[in-house]
Scaffold this active site. Structure first.
Site, PDB file in Angstrom:
ATOM      1  N   LYS A 125      15.829  30.865 -24.312  1.00 41.10           N
ATOM      2  CA  LYS A 125      17.015  30.476 -25.092  1.00 41.10           C
ATOM      3  C   LYS A 125      17.395  29.081 -24.635  1.00 41.10           C
ATOM      4  CE  LYS A 125      19.017  34.605 -26.727  1.00 41.10           C
ATOM      5  NZ  LYS A 125      19.768  35.607 -25.977  1.00 41.10           N
ATOM      6  N   HIS A 128      22.327  25.781 -23.018  1.00 38.06           N
ATOM      7  CA  HIS A 128      23.394  25.112 -23.765  1.00 38.06           C
ATOM      8  C   HIS A 128      24.587  24.813 -22.862  1.00 38.06           C
ATOM      9  CE1 HIS A 128      25.751  28.784 -24.051  1.00 38.06           C
ATOM     10  NE2 HIS A 128      24.596  29.390 -24.191  1.00 38.06           N
ATOM     11  N   HIS A 131      26.336  27.032 -20.155  1.00 35.03           N
ATOM     12  CA  HIS A 131      25.829  27.214 -18.791  1.00 35.03           C
ATOM     13  C   HIS A 131      26.133  26.037 -17.889  1.00 35.03           C
ATOM     14  CE1 HIS A 131      23.246  30.401 -20.641  1.00 35.03           C
ATOM     15  NE2 HIS A 131      23.812  31.030 -19.630  1.00 35.03           N
TER      16      HIS A 131
HETATM   17  N1  ARG Z   1      22.345  35.344 -17.722  1.00 40.21           N
HETATM   18  C1  ARG Z   1      23.749  35.612 -17.844  1.00 40.21           C
HETATM   19  C2  ARG Z   1      24.332  34.875 -19.036  1.00 40.21           C
HETATM   20  O1  ARG Z   1      23.778  33.911 -19.480  1.00 40.21           O
HETATM   21  C3  ARG Z   1      24.534  35.208 -16.623  1.00 40.21           C
HETATM   22  C4  ARG Z   1      24.162  35.931 -15.375  1.00 40.21           C
HETATM   23  C5  ARG Z   1      25.235  35.871 -14.335  1.00 40.21           C
HETATM   24  N2  ARG Z   1      24.877  36.539 -13.110  1.00 40.21           N
HETATM   25  C6  ARG Z   1      24.809  37.848 -12.925  1.00 40.21           C
HETATM   26  N3  ARG Z   1      24.434  38.304 -11.761  1.00 40.21           N
HETATM   27  N4  ARG Z   1      25.147  38.682 -13.876  1.00 40.21           N
HETATM   28  O2  ARG Z   1      25.357  35.290 -19.549  1.00 40.21           O
END
Ligand code: ARG
Length: 564
Positions: A125, A128, A131
């Protein structure tokens, strides 16, 4: 030198009330006639059973004057302290100049480990702007804690596992081409992923096919895994470019896939502890007693979930790093997710669930029409950063066309501006992108602080004779010099405060305050053209400001060019 603390200790010896209690009550009067610090004795009246002015007078008599205080005046119930300015400026500037880039660092976190889970984008993905915040705030908290002596473990918990990769495999087999993916990377992966979604609406059998592929991934099927690995590599390559531009790195890239073979024992533990309940074919943990919807652990089709992997990861991290704190940086909309699975850890009987901390932040909004968007409405990080650099270059061309190495400076300033803007407010506030505001060299911005630092560098370049020996600090008797010193002195406490509250903005704003006070100092006081002893003393201020601004920017993850 913590003056409040030292004053509190002196007062405490004179009245036998605990120094911490006294320190909390010491004020900085807004009217300088009332001194630099004031201690109101009202609160002591209860404990000591005397009228406050009498207490003030008695303490005044017994008080041993600390060496940085020139005068103590009792006014009613107040004990007012006047600083020995010369002693003070000398102390502060010497502290900064001898400790140099270590100024502000401490070992208060020695022996403690903090795990920081940040950035964590989803592979295949686009990376963007959503993040951006997690990356930038996480990195700042990492640098800040490191400066305080904590052992930091920075983890990129990549979203690299789940049914969506089954979908991507199907999409690739139906509509993909290896060349196009190699060439256009994530953009092409995204394109075929969207195609899958549209097609699956007409033909739900595709979804079954995708689920099958994900099951194959879970079972380690060679073809499935090698395709997944390829998508992974393509994505990481692009992410690496962004991290490189931002100057961010991680200690571990243990994403969700890392826990694929570690979830079964955790699910078993949940079962044995009697926490798993069947609900419509799925396995859940009931959280009604904590007033939350249930936490889904295993889907009806046997698939695990985001929460299953987070629970497994937390247990793994506790075992591997024995952390004192594990913090998670995501947007506010994941509040419930974290609250739910933290509660599952609690129910499992692990006391350390209290040390799991979700650190949420607000959204990024874009001043409409000002940012280029590629597909749909996502703004790619890479595009945004390139645009920041391009906009900065325009400004440099205008202001300082002869600057050497314009490209590098534009990078440092453009990206610094983006980071600074993100860290300027309390996390929970939404961030708005406005190039005009972010890049305003006179505003409360990254470029402003960087510019102030560069100004200090350029003054020092013109004074190669400057040395710290034999400085006459009595020459720094003006208000502006004193103000700069006060802010420099407060810098270490701001770092500690930013860490304690997990709020980098406390530091960001302090840097702006230092820059502003330095610019006033610079405006009020001629430096290079002054008489030799005055010049030396003022150069010490310049040197100290340069040092602290560079150190502070580094803690935020921002470079400080010497020229701009
Ligand atoms: N990949 C997730 C997102 O983009 C964030 C992960 C954050 N960390 C975790 N341990 N859940 O929303």
């Amino acid at each position: 030198m913590d003056m409040k603390q030292k004053l509190a200790e002196a007062i405490s010896t004179a009245c036998t009330v605990a120094a911490d209690e006294i320190a909390a009550a010491i004020e900085v009067p807004s009217n300088p006639d009332m001194g630099d610090f004031a201690y109101p004795c009202f609160k002591l009246a209860k404990v000591l059973r005397k009228a406050p002015p009498m207490i003030a007078a008695e303490i005044g008599e017994k008080l041993v004057k600390p060496d940085f205080i020139s005068e103590i005046k009792i006014v009613g119930a107040y004990i007012n302290f006047f600083m020995d300015k010369q002693f003070y400026t000398k102390q502060v500037l010497q502290d900064v100049l001898t400790q140099n880039s270590d100024y502000g660092k401490s070992n208060m976190g020695a022996g403690k480990t903090i795990v920081i889970d940040y950035s964590s984008p989803n592979i295949a993905k686009p990376f963007h702007v959503g993040h951006l915040r997690s990356t930038v705030i996480g990195n700042a908290l990492y640098q800040i804690h490191k400066a305080l002596g904590y052992h930091c473990v920075g983890i990129n918990h990549l979203g690299d596992w789940g049914t969506q990769f089954g979908k991507l495999i199907v999409a690739y087999q139906k509509w993909g081409s290896a060349e196009a993916i190699e060439k256009d990377g994530i953009q092409e992966l995204m394109r075929i992923y969207v195609m899958f979604h549209d097609a699956a609406k007409e033909n739900p059998a595709l979804d079954d096919e995708a689920r099958l592929w994900f099951v194959k991934m879970q079972d380690g099927d060679e073809e499935a895994i090698s395709l997944w690995k390829w998508f992974y590599q393509i994505s990481i390559r692009e992410f690496a470019r962004v991290y490189d531009m931002l100057g961010v790195s991680f200690d571990a890239y243990t994403g969700e896939s890392f826990y694929n073979d570690k979830m079964a024992p955790v699910v078993e533990e949940l079962r044995q502890k009697g926490l798993l309940v069947e609900s419509e074919g799925a396995q859940i943990v009931d959280l009604s007693d904590a007033n939350m919807p249930p936490c889904l652990i295993i889907r009806k089709d046997g698939g695990t979930l985001y929460a299953t992997r987070d629970i497994t990861a937390a247990l793994y991290r506790k075992k591997t790093y024995d952390f004192d704190k594990c913090i998670y940086l995501t947007a506010l909309d994941q509040n419930l997710h974290f609250a739910q699975w933290f509660e599952v850890i609690h129910k499992m009987g692990y006391d350390w669930y209290k040390n799991l901390i979700h650190v949420p932040f607000g959204l990024v909004s874009l001043e409409s029409g000002k940012l280029s968007t590629r597909q749909g409405n996502v703004v790619l990080m890479e595009d945004l950063l390139h645009q920041a650099i391009a906009e900065t270059k325009k400004i440099i061309e205008e202001k300082n066309p002869g600057l050497p190495d314009k490209e590098t400076v534009a990078q440092k300033v453009g990206i610094g501006a983006v980071i600074f803007n993100d860290l300027y407010n309390t996390r929970i506030k939404d961030v708005v992108f406005s190039w005009e505001r972010m890049l305003n060299f006179d505003g409360e911005t990254g470029p402003y602080v960087q510019y102030t630092h560069a100004r200090a560098c350029s003054i020092l370049k013109k004074a190669p004779d400057f040395s710290m020996e034999n400085i006459d600090f009595s020459k720094l008797d003006d208000e502006a010099s004193l103000q700069v010193c006060k802010l420099l002195e407060a810098f270490p406490a701001k770092i500690a405060d930013a860490a304690a509250k997990l709020e980098p903005y406390l530091l960001t704003r302090h840097l702006v305050a230092i820059a502003q006070s330095f610019n006033k100092f610079y405006h009020d006081n001629p430096i290079l053209s002054s008489e030799a002893t005055v010049r030396q003393a003022r150069l010490a201020v310049v040197m100290a400001v340069k040092t602290v601004l560079a150190a502070g920017l580094a803690l935020l993850g921002i470079d400080a060019p010497e020229q701009m």
